[in-house]
Write a protein that holds these residues in place. Structure first.
Motif, PDB file in Angstrom:
ATOM      1  N   TYR A  79      12.249  58.461  33.351  1.00 21.45           N
ATOM      2  CA  TYR A  79      13.259  58.872  33.867  1.00 21.45           C
ATOM      3  C   TYR A  79      14.685  59.181  32.592  1.00 21.45           C
ATOM      4  CZ  TYR A  79      10.499  58.180  37.996  1.00 21.45           C
ATOM      5  OH  TYR A  79       9.480  58.239  39.467  1.00 21.45           O
TER       6      TYR A  79
ATOM      7  N   ASP B 239      18.960  57.049  36.246  1.00 21.34           N
ATOM      8  CA  ASP B 239      18.260  56.949  37.205  1.00 21.34           C
ATOM      9  C   ASP B 239      18.780  57.194  38.649  1.00 21.34           C
ATOM     10  OD1 ASP B 239      20.983  56.086  38.009  1.00 21.34           O
ATOM     11  OD2 ASP B 239      21.018  54.091  37.809  1.00 21.34           O
ATOM     12  N   GLU B 240      18.102  57.101  39.660  1.00 24.44           N
ATOM     13  CA  GLU B 240      19.045  58.138  40.645  1.00 24.44           C
ATOM     14  C   GLU B 240      20.169  58.745  40.775  1.00 24.44           C
ATOM     15  OE1 GLU B 240      16.568  55.194  43.698  1.00 24.44           O
ATOM     16  OE2 GLU B 240      14.982  56.653  43.838  1.00 24.44           O
ATOM     17  N   ARG B 241      21.068  57.561  40.556  1.00 27.11           N
ATOM     18  CA  ARG B 241      22.629  57.668  40.844  1.00 27.11           C
ATOM     19  C   ARG B 241      23.049  58.553  39.713  1.00 27.11           C
ATOM     20  NH1 ARG B 241      24.111  51.628  41.289  1.00 27.11           N
ATOM     21  NH2 ARG B 241      22.632  51.553  44.229  1.00 27.11           N
TER      22      ARG B 241
ATOM     23  N   GLY C 133      14.304  58.911  39.615  1.00 27.86           N
ATOM     24  CA  GLY C 133      15.460  59.499  38.642  1.00 27.86           C
ATOM     25  C   GLY C 133      15.370  60.264  38.433  1.00 27.86           C
TER      26      GLY C 133
END
Length: 185
Positions: free
Chosen positions: A15, A18-20, A153
């Motif tokens: 990735y 990340d997911e944020r 992510g």
């Protein structure tokens, strides 16, 4: 003819953020930064998606880096000296010098740009790089793999592309980052 190069800092699980949307875990050490400077030094044009362009635009103002080490200033000078093509349907206009906005990614136009270029080109941003890979335009891939697993992510590589690669070079850095340099075959 220029070579189109995709360069990405990734987690071990693949990735770029990340997911944020955070990527602070990719901050390079001096050793890695100097190496990246040398990888991008011969590049004449950078192709960017909007988000990557907005992240990278901070490098435009070299004076804004104040007391930063010389290798940071070196990267800022390299980045400011390159031509930039930003693919965005929402940006009103460029915020940096040597930049033009294209409203959509056109593989034929990028192919022509590569053929007319006396220097190499980079493609920045995983989504744009995915489109370039899908169109068969990417010639080389440089992955700087950080020793971290983030669990999800924004993926560094697209899920819908299959291609073979030839390993050209590899290097391990003192902080555990591993650089893999591939030719797209």
């Amino acid at each position: 003819m220029g070579v189109l190069i995709y360069i990405a800092n990734t987690s071990l699980d693949g990735y770029v953020a990340d997911e944020r949307g955070r990527f602070d875990w990719t901050e390079p050490t001096e050793e890695v930064h100097r190496y990246i400077n040398d990888v991008v030094r011969p590049v004449g044009t950078g192709l960017y998606g909007r988000r990557m362009y907005e992240v990278m635009a901070v490098w435009e103002d070299i004076t804004g880096w104040g007391d930063s080490p010389g290798y940071v200033h070196d990267f800022a000078e390299i980045w400011a000296a390159t031509d930039k093509v930003v693919y965005s349907s929402t940006l009103a206009g460029p915020t940096t010098e040597r930049t033009r906005i294209e409203r959509s990614f056109n593989p034929g136009a990028v192919r022509s740009l590569k053929e007319a270029s006396a220097s190499d080109l980079t493609v920045g941003g995983a989504n744009l790089a995915g489109q370039a890979l899908q169109a068969g335009l990417v010639d080389e891939i440089h992955l700087f793999i950080s020793p971290v697993i983030i669990g999800g992510g924004a993926p560094a590589l697209p899920a819908d592309v299959r291609t073979t690669l030839e390993l050209l070079n590899e290097r391990k850095f003192g902080n555990g980052v591993v650089h893999l340099h591939y030719k797209v075959t």
